[in-house]
Design an enzyme around this catalytic site. Structure first.
Site, short mmCIF file in Angstrom:
data_model
loop_
_atom_site.label_atom_id
_atom_site.label_comp_id
_atom_site.label_asym_id
_atom_site.label_seq_id
_atom_site.Cartn_x
_atom_site.Cartn_y
_atom_site.Cartn_z
CE LYS A 182 16.23 35.55 -10.01
NZ LYS A 182 15.61 34.42 -9.34
CG HIS B 242 17.40 27.83 -16.78
ND1 HIS B 242 18.14 28.89 -16.36
CD2 HIS B 242 16.23 27.87 -16.10
CE1 HIS B 242 17.44 29.58 -15.45
NE2 HIS B 242 16.29 28.97 -15.29
CG HIS C 181 21.50 28.55 -13.96
ND1 HIS C 181 21.05 27.27 -13.77
CD2 HIS C 181 20.65 29.36 -13.28
CE1 HIS C 181 19.99 27.30 -12.99
NE2 HIS C 181 19.72 28.55 -12.69
#
Ligand code: ARG
Length: 570
Positions: free
Chosen positions: A127, A133, A130
């Site tokens: 994933k 985070h 982004h």
């Protein structure tokens, strides 16, 4: 550094009978109104002991301590002894300590080498890494640095989200629509595309969800094809994460993520069962936390697959066994508050007395200007793109402004990435905030570039004056010129730096440091504007340069605790 409050307590102790130095130190106050001194000692509590009226006691004490070189003035006002610190004494103590300790100024051995775990960042495999985070990553890194600075042995753990039902979905999606070439060319963005498509198609075709569940069960049982795909997703993702960590200058001691605990699950389940905590509910296993107002915690699903929470319990037990931590800190979004409350409670019910040493350090949400992020819908801002854009824009600004630097590229990286990190650490961590390019890259105001620029300005003053602090002894030099109005405001802020570090660590709140170095930068700039530093009088000039040196060093130490570079030129 000498601790003035403790020294005052020792001075008072000689004149006060019946109280220990520690007790006296506890009673010393810092008056809000500066007309009442820098420190004050209330004498009410002594009345009974000494059978004397408090104002008389205050008068006696004041008379007794007046001679100390620490004080410019000692007054007794009603029941209070008001002490005014001698400015030059404070400047001497502070500057002397900075010159002696340099990049260690503010360090302490408060932790006595005890082990603290800081778990942070912990992105999910396959994933995107982004902008959401970045908060855990940057705040966690700073908390690590703070605890290291105050004498703890810190272990940095990245609890990678590399396990769980989403991998059933990912593998299923890949099998239906995937292309090996695409994944190899641009792994994360491609995998994200599959994930988004899976959720769209599964809405119309629920059979896909069943397939994903079965696939995950196979993975949990070690089926070869599933395991290989999963491993491939993992290594491609790690490549991307490492790139981002490299840009941020962040490292970890362990990448033991969720999958690391998959073989430790049966033992945990057995223990929960032996403790009589597991309840069967429609084929699934739960722990009933209703009596504590925490609902029910799902431990295994009806298909037997383990869950996020169970892996967290296993991880905590493993960490206690492996590291025997004094504290186990989790820097994770406040959205997960209930999750942490639940499993901390479960540890406690399992009789783990160290459950109280597990600390969840939550932080607020990042949203985009046009709404919240959603991985499922593919609405994300990639962290790497943000950092690259910040560096690019900074390089433009540097060229436009004609910034003084030997290496535009290097400075743009330090300043651009520093700007993004600094803004994450500027506000109290619990506050939600909206990501905005204009704010991140606003180079005026209370920003990273402003503080870095102040550091570079101090460096340039020292460079131009060819100043070498080693040729002076702060213990004996005349520091009167470091005690003018704006200079002394700066001295006071520098003196407080070690306290600020302890305060920030205790609260798990790097923004305490951020705000303090903004204050120092502002105070230095005021001093720089109010006074001429390079004056003909050597004594005055050297005192001012000494203060400039100290300010520069403390700003660098503060930036270091935030994980941000302090350029010499800018
Ligand atoms: N991987 C999770 C996420 O990105 C965060 C993990 C937090 N740490 C933990 N021990 N539960 O949402």
């Amino acid at each position: 550094m000498r601790n003035i409050k403790s020294e005052i307590a020792a001075i008072l102790a000689e004149k006060v009978e019946g109280l220990s130095v520690a007790e006296i130190e506890g009673f010393i106050e810092i008056p809000v109104d500066k007309n009442n001194g820098d420190y004050a000692f209330p004498c009410f509590r002594l009345a009974k002991l000494l059978r004397k009226a408090p104002p008389l006691i205050a008068a006696d004490i004041a008379e007794g301590i007046r001679g100390s070189e620490l004080f410019a003035k000692v007054e007794n006002v009603n029941a209070y002894v008001n002490m005014f610190i001698d400015k030059e004494a404070l400047a001497r103590i502070t500057i002397g300590a900075v010159v002696a300790e340099k990049d260690r100024f503010g360090r302490s051995n408060t932790g006595g080498g005890k082990t603290v775990i800081v778990e942070f960042s912990s992105p999910n495999i396959a994933k995107p890494f982004h902008i959401g985070h970045i908060r855990s990553t940057v705040i966690g890194n700073s908390i690590y640095k703070l605890y290291d600075f105050i004498g703890y042995n810190v272990v940095r753990i990245n609890h990678l989200g590399d396990y769980g039902t989403q991998f059933g979905k990912m593998i299923t999606a890949y099998r239906h629509w995937g292309s090996k070439e695409d994944v190899e060319r641009e792994p994360i963005k491609t995998l994200l595309g599959y994930y988004v498509r899976f959720h769209k198609e599964a809405e119309a075709d629920p059979a896909l969800d069943d397939e994903a569940r079965e696939t995950f069960t196979k993975l949990e049982h070690g089926a070869q094809e599933e395991t290989e795909l999963w491993q491939w997703f993992r290594s491609e993702s790690l490549k991307e994460f490492s790139r981002v960590y490299g840009m941020l200058g962040i490292e970890f001691d362990s990448y033991a993520g969720e999958s690391f605990y998959s073989n430790k699950m049966p033992a945990v389940l057995q223990e929960l069962k032996d403790d009589g905590l597991l309840i069967e509910s429609q084929g699934a296993q739960i722990v009933d936390l209703e009596p504590y107002g925490l609902g029910a915690a799902l431990i295994t699903k009806s298909d037997g697959s383990s869950l996020y929470i169970t892996r967290d319990i296993a991880a905590a037990i493993y960490r206690k066994q492996t590291y025997d931590f004094h504290k186990n800190i989790y820097v994770v979004a406040s959205q997960q508050n209930l999750h942490f409350q639940q499993w901390f409670k479960i540890l406690e019910l399992m009789g783990k007395t160290w459950a109280k040493d597990c600390v969840h350090v939550p932080f607020g949400l990042v949203s985009l200007e046009d709404g919240t992020m959603s991985t499922r819908e593919g609405r994300v801002v990639f962290l790497e793109d943000v950092l690259n854009k910040a560096v690019e824009k900074t390089a433009e600004i540097i060229l436009e402004k004609g910034v003084n630097t030997d290496n535009v590229e290097e400075t743009a990286r330090a300043v651009g990435i520093g700007a993004v990190m600094f803004q994450e650490l500027s506000n109290g961590r619990i506050k939600d905030y909206t990501f905005s390019w204009d704010k991140v890259l606003n180079f005026d105001g209370e920003t990273g570039p402003y503080v870095q620029y102040t550091h570079a300005r101090a460096a340039s003053v020292l460079r131009n004056a060819q100043f070498d602090p080693a040729s002076f002894d702060p213990a004996s030099m005349d520091l009167a010129a470091a005690c003018g109005e704006s200079a002394y405001e700066l001295v006071k802020l520098l003196y407080r730096f070690p306290e600020v570090v302890l305060d920030a660590a205790g609260k798990y709140e790097p923004s305490v440091v951020t705000r303090h170095i903004v204050d120092i930068a502002q105070a230095f700039n005021k001093f720089y504007h109010d006074e001429h530093i390079i004056v003909p009088d050597e004594t005055e000039k050297n005192a001012k340069l000494m203060l400039t040196y100290a300010a520069k060093q403390v700003i660098a130490n503060g930036l270091g605790l935030l994980g941000i570079k302090a350029p010499e030129k800018m």
